[in-house]
Design a protein around this motif. Structure first.
Motif: not given
Length: 274
Positions: A63-87
């Motif tokens: 998962l990644w974004n061409e623009r903007g930031a989203s988030s994902a929640a897994i096992g009590g942990r939240v990840w921030t996803i951006t154009a450079t930080a994929a998950l």
């Protein structure tokens, strides 16, 4: 969407307002469905604030974004996803996600039987320029079977866990819940450990020990990580550096820049530009 570790899953960040578009997807086990591809990607401009309820895929997902930031929640942990930080989300991993209106969201699915997972648990992946261009090529061009296979091989070779990741473990303890909520609602909240201890009727040592037990971080480091996660989302949507610094509790852009660089490995300006 997928926006990840396989401890008991909580819907961290599930929206409460009715204006949010809620999407439901199935829960699949790893490899439960055979797919006719090695890598298949998709792109969507998110029309309104959106929340993906807990789901899982039979494929691995990036998962990644061409623009903007989203988030994902897994096992009590939240990840921030951006154009450079994929998950990277391994196949069969339950997760939920949310995205604000207007982001350009990307996802790539990798066949479970054809692609070994780069990790047994969700991990951040640095989305380099080369990796992004290759994924774009798979999405946009009509490739011959040979050209597609060569492109996919290079993509798989470039998929490695990143040295830095924008992730935050949300503590489970009812004692820590008001602290976590206050910092996530207002990252500039400057309430000290001593003040929180007085409010909660416990010792500072108890708060510190519980934070470390549940998140792997002490109070101060957890607060700093929460601030950097929200700062990344603000920078991804183009907010000014001085405004971001103030809104996440820093008195100067220079002190914020140093903290952001320690957390992400790059300056706020470079992060926003990418």
């Amino acid at each position: 969407m997928a926006p990840s570790t396989a401890a008991p899953l909580r819907d961290a960040g599930a929206p409460q307002d009715r204006a949010t578009d809620r999407r439901r997807l199935p829960l699949y086990g790893a490899g439960e469905i055979d797919v006719p591809f090695v890598v298949q990607s998709s792109v969507e401009t998110i029309p309104g604030d959106t929340f993906w309820e807990v789901h899982s895929h039979p494929t691995h997902e990036l998962l990644w974004n061409e623009r903007g930031a989203s988030s994902a929640a897994i096992g009590g942990r939240v990840w921030t996803i951006t154009a450079t930080a994929a998950l990277w989300v391994p196949a069969g991993t339950p997760h939920s996600g949310r995205a604000p209106a207007g982001i350009r969201h990307r996802a790539a699915h990798f066949a479970f039987d054809a692609v070994p997972s780069i990790s047994d648990v969700p991990v951040a992946v640095e989305l380099t320029t080369l990796l992004r261009l290759l994924l774009d090529r798979l999405e946009a061009e009509r490739l011959s079977p040979g050209a597609r296979a060569r492109t996919e091989a290079v993509v798989l070779d470039l998929l490695v866990p990143a040295r830095h990741e924008l992730t935050l473990r949300i503590p489970d303890s009812p004692m820590l819940a008001p602290i976590a909520a206050a910092v996530r609602d207002d990252p500039s909240d400057a309430t000290t450990l001593a003040v929180w201890a007085s409010r909660l009727g416990v010792s500072t040592r108890t708060i510190t020990r519980t934070f470390r037990s549940e998140t792997g971080l002490g109070f101060s480091r957890w607060v700093a990580a929460a601030r950097m996660q929200q700062a990344a989302a603000m920078l991804a949507r183009g907010d000014r550096l001085d405004e971001v610094a103030e809104r996440v509790g820093y008195h100067s852009a220079s002190s914020f820049g140093a903290a952001f660089r320690r957390s992400t490995g790059m300056s706020p300006g470079r992060f926003r530009a990418q």
